[in-house]
Write an enzyme that holds these catalytic residues in place. Structure first.
Site, PDB file in Angstrom:
ATOM      1  N   ASN A  57       0.831  -1.205   0.000  1.00  0.00           N
ATOM      2  CA  ASN A  57       0.000   0.000   0.000  1.00  0.00           C
ATOM      3  C   ASN A  57       0.861   1.249   0.000  1.00  0.00           C
ATOM      4  O   ASN A  57       2.062   1.200  -0.277  1.00  0.00           O
ATOM      5  CB  ASN A  57      -0.925  -0.006   1.221  1.00  0.00           C
TER       6      ASN A  57
ATOM      7  N   CYS B  74       2.023   2.881   2.476  1.00  0.00           N
ATOM      8  CA  CYS B  74       3.053   2.922   3.524  1.00  0.00           C
ATOM      9  C   CYS B  74       3.782   1.600   3.690  1.00  0.00           C
ATOM     10  O   CYS B  74       4.470   1.394   4.684  1.00  0.00           O
ATOM     11  CB  CYS B  74       2.438   3.376   4.843  1.00  0.00           C
TER      12      CYS B  74
ATOM     13  N   GLU C  30       3.032  -1.464   4.522  1.00  0.00           N
ATOM     14  CA  GLU C  30       2.787  -2.474   5.557  1.00  0.00           C
ATOM     15  C   GLU C  30       1.657  -3.436   5.210  1.00  0.00           C
ATOM     16  O   GLU C  30       1.543  -4.493   5.820  1.00  0.00           O
ATOM     17  CB  GLU C  30       2.513  -1.810   6.912  1.00  0.00           C
TER      18      GLU C  30
END
Length: 937
Positions: free
Chosen positions: A557, A559, A561
């Site tokens: 995604n 970020c 994670e």
């Protein structure tokens, strides 16, 4: 020798006669020199400056002597005029200017205070909300500031705060501007002592109460008023279209009684400012929520589908308002509102079809509107110069479409609350990958640059092996090797090598062969220069995925994670929240019972989001309701280490990362299984790794076998996992994925702990976000230094001089300096080791920032190779030291020996002083707390 005869009389402005005090004149002259020479108020003057002060003072005394009249005395103004003339007569023109400013400021403050001055009545007026004007009353300022400083009088200088506010007052000033001046006065002194943070947060609470409750209640009336106004808040919010009408169906009186307004005192100022600016609901600019109304609104919004609504809402409120767990920003923004888009992340795969390409662009806009962060997989799109069968033309490749994605993200921001943010992923074998690496450069054809979009490499293990082997790597166009996109592990290696043989035999014409090490070097170079593309790994993300039976993880995604399957008919969705690990350290140990209670409630809250959620696209609804993934993470890891007395750079910290993550994983998986017993397992559970009896700890062996390369990670644990395994075998899982560690930048700020799994950035630094710039000082460090009798003004100056780092401050004990290492002082191997131990227990990934104080090609190579070797699924930002360091304009830098560069740049003849570092230590790949960066929000 200077002396003033005892009988000398000074005539004050109000007509009083008082004895002449030479020390007052000396202090005023010395302060003018300090202000001009940038010397701290507490610092002694050097010999030359002291001699200048003494010379001016002697001349003033000589000039005043013949003017003294026993009956009338000499006026204050006349004495000050003489000081000005003597300064200029001695060539101190700039110091004289400082003295004139000093006189003007004090004259203004006297007028504002309304002090009795002969022939000078006060004229300052305050403009009220209705436009009427009333005389300014300085006593109200003092009263408000004194109340805010109650209990901290030994530390907080109320008089100084009053003077600071009075300097900001002007005729016609509004009430809100007075409140802001008070907050700014206290805020600017937070670096001195955390007590000023308490004062500032109290002042900020008063502003919030005034808006939301209509008055600023005292401690005795707050609870009563808070309860009484809650129903009005609900009604007003529904009437204004800011709250969902369903909230009216709760037992409002019961919820009002359950709230604890005294918990507002837990907030640090920066947390209050953040929720005031961006989270508290407002109508026509007026906040209608108090902090506790805010927490209860979120709790109610998440409990809407519960049978026992009130009981669950109160349960959710308890862990939110005590800062034990915090939902992610979209949930905080939108829970309980008419458009409850509560999910954090959306991941999509783009098909090699013009219609689908622009459908994804449109979906991105719809998802971003409601505060969703986006991850797009673009590997399917054919490469530049590949054949287009329909038109018999040649493709321009993936780059022009990424430019469209970039511009759409800018055009559609996240509900007007933060910039739209998207990350585009591309696999390393794509023929356009080298141009993909250039997207964030500031040079070249701007039509083929994406300055506002994030990018990430999606790297198969085979490429990493080729880099180590110094072998070649072949780039393909996806339309000619379409199955590679869905393959990983040994199947990918076999098929990829078959395609390479086909190029040798002439069966595939569009390809390019490059040394793998050269491409890797280019990846790292661009990462250092531009901060992108990030380094993420395809094979561990898929081989360890619980959902390998129903699809493929094609990207992460925004970020890095979230690791969920995507396809043309499924946009993966993840619902996030984070446990505050620091809140679960009790008496120097991790309180497992408290952690279990928090995690159990948190998993229920995250699961509820799936049923309450507003889905902007049918593909998102289809995926989320079928698989029900959630992402429980953590924050406050560094604070927990402080509470345990551990350095991040230690084996004990690595062991704590291992044990704490195991505990969270244990309780979270058990909670999801218990929810499955209550509500049923998720639809696609049959055939999953959970169904096959494989937990995250078991899949590390699968990755090692697929790679045929050892993964040197300690597999041991502290818990007996048989109860969890038995529960899953009996009931299944409610959620396909349960664990993911997000950046938590803003929610960490709200509750006042360190971000996610981050080490301390610095112990004194300026933090910038969309609420402004705030000086931050490490409270754990200050508390420790106070305990040892080391915290004082001189220590603050040393901390500023050394840019928030301790290693060169000799009077701090070595043990303390080792415990309080900053991010750039902790070797990357420790961050990676901690992350690798956590990854054992996590079914998704971690937003892992890496720090290098002095980056080099070799260091970067070793760092990312180690991350891959230890089985990490993804990495996030590469952080390097930013160009701007701690503000030093208030320091007497001569105390520290060698002058810093900013002092050397000061011109003796110029009125401008350069107060900050002007040359970077290293190119800043991403400066920490960039207000336009999604991770920092």
């Amino acid at each position: 020798m200077l002396c003033a005869p005892h009988e000398w009389i000074v005539r004050k402005r109000d007509g009083r006669h008082v004895p002449f005090e030479l020390d007052r004149i000396r202090g005023a002259i010395a302060n003018a020199f300090r202000a001009e020479l940038n010397i701290a108020a507490s610092a002694p003057l050097d010999d030359d400056v002291a001699a200048d002060v003494a010379g001016v003072l002697q001349s003033v005394s000589d000039d005043v002597s013949p003017l003294v009249n026993q009956g009338e005395g000499v006026s204050v103004e006349r004495i000050q005029d003489i000081v000005e003339m003597e300064l200029m007569a001695r060539g101190h023109y700039r110091v004289a200017r400082r003295y004139i400013i000093y006189r003007a400021e004090h004259a203004k403050m006297r007028a504002i205070r309304g002090e009795a001055i002969i022939q000078a009545p006060p004229t300052v007026q305050v403009t009220l909300a209705d436009g009427s004007r009333v005389p300014f009353d300085a006593r109200r300022i003092r009263k408000r500031l004194a109340e805010a400083a109650a209990g901290w009088e030994a530390v907080v200088d109320v008089d100084e705060l009053v003077d600071e506010v009075l300097r900001s007052v002007f005729d016609g000033i509004s009430i809100n501007e007075i409140y802001r001046a008070q907050i700014l006065a206290a805020r600017s002194r937070i670096e001195r002592d955390p007590a000023y943070d308490v004062v500032t947060s109290r002042l900020m609470r008063n502003v919030i109460y005034q808006e939301a409750l209509g008055e600023t209640p005292d401690a005795r009336s707050l609870d009563r008023l808070h309860q009484h106004q809650f129903e009005h808040y609900i009604i007003d919010g529904i009437r204004a279209g800011r709250l969902s009408a369903e909230l009216r169906e709760f037992d409002i009186e019961k919820l009002a009684a359950a709230m604890k307004p005294e918990r507002d005192a837990q907030f640090h100022y920066l947390g209050l400012q953040a929720i005031y600016d961006r989270y508290l609901l407002h109508v026509n600019g007026r906040r209608i929520e108090t902090p506790q109304y805010f927490w209860m609104r979120v709790a109610m919004g998440v409990a809407l589908r519960e049978a026992a609504r009130e009981e669950r809402a109160i349960e959710f409120y308890e862990i939110l308002s005590t800062f034990r767990f915090t939902s992610a920003t979209p949930t905080l923004f939108n829970a309980g509102t008419p458009h409850p888009q509560l999910s954090s992340c959306y991941l999509s795969t783009v098909s090699d079809d013009l219609g689908h390409i622009f459908k994804v662009v449109s979906d991105n806009a719809l998802l971003s509107k409601w505060a969703g962060g986006l991850g797009n997989d673009w590997t399917n799109i054919r490469a530049t110069n590949s054949h287009i069968r329909g038109t018999n033309g040649r493709s321009q490749g993936v780059i022009p479409f990424l430019k469209v994605v970039n511009d759409a993200a800018v055009a559609v921001n996240q509900g007007g609350k933060r910039k739209g943010a998207v990350c585009s992923y591309l696999e390393t074998w794509h023929l356009d990958v080298e141009e993909f690496l250039e997207l964030r450069k500031n040079t070249g054809d701007d039509r083929r640059r994406t300055h506002d979009m994030h990018t990430a490499n999606w790297i198969p293990d085979l490429f990493m092996k080729r880099v180590r082997q110094k072998a070649d790597w072949t780039l393909f166009s996806p339309n000619e090797v379409s199955d590679l996109h869905d393959l990983y592990g040994r199947e990918f290696e076999a098929r990829y090598e078959q395609y390479e043989r086909m190029t040798d035999e002439g069966e595939i014409e569009l390809f390019r062969r490059v040394p793998a090490a050269d491409l890797w070097r280019k990846m790292l170079t661009r990462l250092f220069e531009t901060g992108h593309p990030w380094i993420t790994f395809k094979d561990p993300s898929n081989i360890r995925s619980p959902q390998d039976h129903v699809g493929v993880v094609h990207s992460s995604n925004l970020c890095t994670e979230i690791l969920l399957n995507t396809s043309a008919d499924e946009t993966a969705v993840c619902n996030l929240g984070s446990v505050n690990l620091a809140a679960h350290i009790v008496d120097g140990a991790l309180d497992l019972a408290k952690l279990e209670a928090t995690v159990t409630v948190a998993v229920r809250m995250l699961d509820n989001v799936i049923d309450v959620n507003f889905y902007p696209t049918p593909e998102a609804a289809n995926s989320n309701q079928r698989h029900r993934p959630v992402g429980l993470g953590l924050m406050g890891f560094q604070d927990a280490l402080y509470a345990l007395g551990l350095s991040y750079a230690s084996d004990d910290a690595v062991a704590f990362a291992d044990r704490s993550m195991e505990a969270i994983s244990y309780y979270a998986l058990l909670a999801s299984s218990q929810l499955a017993a209550e509500r049923g397992a998720y639809q696609s559970y049959p055939g999953s790794k959970w169904d096959r009896g494989l937990l995250p700890i078991d899949t590390l062996q699968l990755l090692e076998e697929a790679r045929d390369v050892p993964i040197p990670i300690d597999r041991a644990g502290w818990f007996d996992w048989s109860p969890v395994r038995a529960s899953i075998a009996a009931h299944g899982m409610r959620n396909s994925n349960v664990l993911a560690i997000a950046p938590t930048a803003t929610i960490s700020t709200i509750i006042g702990v360190s971000q996610s799994i981050e080490p301390a950035y610095k112990h004194l630094y300026a933090k910038s976000n969309l609420s402004g710039e705030f000086t931050q000082v490490s409270e754990p460090l200050v508390a420790e230094l106070k305990r040892r009798g080391l915290w004082d003004g001189a220590m603050l100056d040393e901390l500023k001089y050394h840019d928030g780092q301790l290693q060169n401050i000799g009077r701090i004990p070595l043990e303390l300096r080792q415990r309080f290492l900053t991010a750039f002082e902790v070797a990357p191997k420790w961050l990676i080791a901690c992350a690798a131990r956590r990854q054992k227990w996590i079914d998704q990934g971690q937003s892992l920032n890496l720090y290098l104080s002095e980056p080099s090609g070799r260091k970067m190579h070793d760092m990312y190779q180690l991350a891959w070797e230890l089985g990490l699924k993804t990495t996030y930002y590469l952080r390097t030291l930013a160009a701007t360091q701690v503000e030093k304009s208030t320091l007497d830098v001569n105390r520290f020996g060698v002058q810093p560069k900013w002092m050397k740049n000061r011109s003796a003849s110029s009125d401008v002083e350069i107060h900050r570092e002007s040359e970077p230590v290293a190119t800043a790949a991403c400066s920490l707390d960039d207000p336009t960066c999604e991770a920092c929000q």
